[in-house]
Design an enzyme around this catalytic site. Structure first.
Site, short mmCIF file in Angstrom:
data_model
loop_
_atom_site.label_atom_id
_atom_site.label_comp_id
_atom_site.label_asym_id
_atom_site.label_seq_id
_atom_site.Cartn_x
_atom_site.Cartn_y
_atom_site.Cartn_z
N ASP A 103 0.82 -1.22 0.00
CA ASP A 103 0.00 0.00 0.00
C ASP A 103 0.85 1.26 0.00
O ASP A 103 2.02 1.24 0.41
CB ASP A 103 -0.86 0.05 1.27
CG ASP A 103 -2.02 -0.93 1.22
OD1 ASP A 103 -2.03 -1.81 0.34
OD2 ASP A 103 -2.92 -0.81 2.08
N HIS A 244 3.72 -2.19 3.09
CA HIS A 244 3.81 -0.86 2.49
C HIS A 244 5.16 -0.73 1.78
O HIS A 244 6.20 -0.99 2.40
CB HIS A 244 3.67 0.22 3.57
CG HIS A 244 2.35 0.16 4.30
ND1 HIS A 244 2.11 -0.75 5.30
CD2 HIS A 244 1.22 0.87 4.13
CE1 HIS A 244 0.86 -0.59 5.73
NE2 HIS A 244 0.30 0.38 5.05
NI NI Z 1 -2.64 3.38 3.25
#
Ligand code: NI
Length: 296
Positions: A103, A244
């Site tokens: 992400d 991430h």
């Molecule tokens: Ni996010």
């Protein structure tokens, strides 16, 4: 004399044509991909791409036929630019599958991450923040050409629970436009920032809502060993793992886990491929957390 020159010229043309044919069909392992068509066309006709990315597919095919008469059939079977997710390859049906997701990117680390994933034969899904996409167009194109899935994480990393339906549509459309400008394809899945959604707020979004079943909290600990340990402890067949691509620690720990899980017989696939494993239809606006194999 003149006849001889003409013959020589013909031979040269034939040689060049043969060589061009080989290089365009050669090597499925190359990062070259089917979407090259779209990018070539968009370079020659940027107005088409910019004004209406969704209309670029049929135009690409026509232009290609017109400008490259010796192109191979393979080139015309490119994935369409409308964002249809790729199917789960037959050889992965029945295997243990995990969907790794990243992400908040793309970031300056994403390009190298893609190379590392490609070296391992792993496919993943990137839920990208639309406002960052125009900073890394080459990364996004490499991502798409490598067969990873393009996901939307809204344009401004917005909590959709706080937005009106129109604002949600704007967040989604702007992200899709940015992706289409970068690589000719829109997002095929959605992940809500902060994991925040309601069924009502998903209504304006024409993509499946992808949550997760394993969260190593990589953004919090910023520690590669912790990322690795939590993936190894939590991930199993059908898991969707949240990471991430903003932190080198997430990437290092994630890749180490990929190596060890591949050694254990797992294959890494995109979320849309994972959701297709049981031959059920993926439904837009539905939320998915994992997809275990159907009980036998
Ligand atoms: Ni996010």
């Amino acid at each position: 004399m003149r006849k001889r020159a003409v013959s020589l010229a013909l031979i040269c043309i034939l040689l060049v044509a043969t060589f061009a044919g080989c290089s365009s069909t050669g090597g499925k392992n190359q990062t070259k991909d089917p979407s090259k068509d779209t990018s070539d066309v968009s370079q020659s006709d940027p107005s088409t791409e910019a004004s209406d990315p969704s209309a670029s597919a049929p135009t690409s095919a026509e232009d290609l036929t017109a400008t490259q008469p010796h192109s191979t059939p393979e080139q015309t079977t490119a994935p369409s630019s409308n964002g249809a997710p790729s199917a789960l390859p037959d050889d992965l049906k029945g295997k243990k599958l995990i969907a790794l997701t990243f992400d908040d990117g793309p970031s300056k680390f994403t390009y190298d991450l893609i190379s590392e994933l490609n070296n391992r034969g792993a496919k993943v899904t990137f839920f990208m923040v639309g406002s960052r996409v125009s900073e890394f167009p080459d990364t996004v194109k490499f991502m798409k050409d490598s067969g990873h899935e393009l996901g939307s994480h809204t344009f401004n990393h917005a909590n959709i629970k706080k937005l009106s339906d129109d604002e949600i549509r704007t967040e989604m459309n702007k992200t899709d436009d940015a992706l289409a400008n970068a690589c000719g394809q829109k997002a095929t899945a959605f992940r809500p920032p902060e994991g925040a959604y309601t069924n009502e707020k998903l209504a304006p979004i024409d993509k499946p809502c992808i949550m997760w079943s394993v969260d190593p909290l990589d953004w919090k600990y910023r520690d590669a060993q912790s990322v690795y340990d939590k993936i190894m402890a939590g991930a199993g067949d059908g898991s969707i793992v949240l990471l991430h691509d903003l932190y080198p620690t997430s990437i290092a720990g994630g890749l180490r886990a990929v190596d060890d899980l591949i050694a254990q017989g797992y294959a890494f696939v995109t979320v849309s491929q994972l959701l297709q494993r049981n031959d059920t239809k993926v439904v837009n606006q539905n939320a998915y957390f994992s997809e275990k194999p159907a009980a036998v």
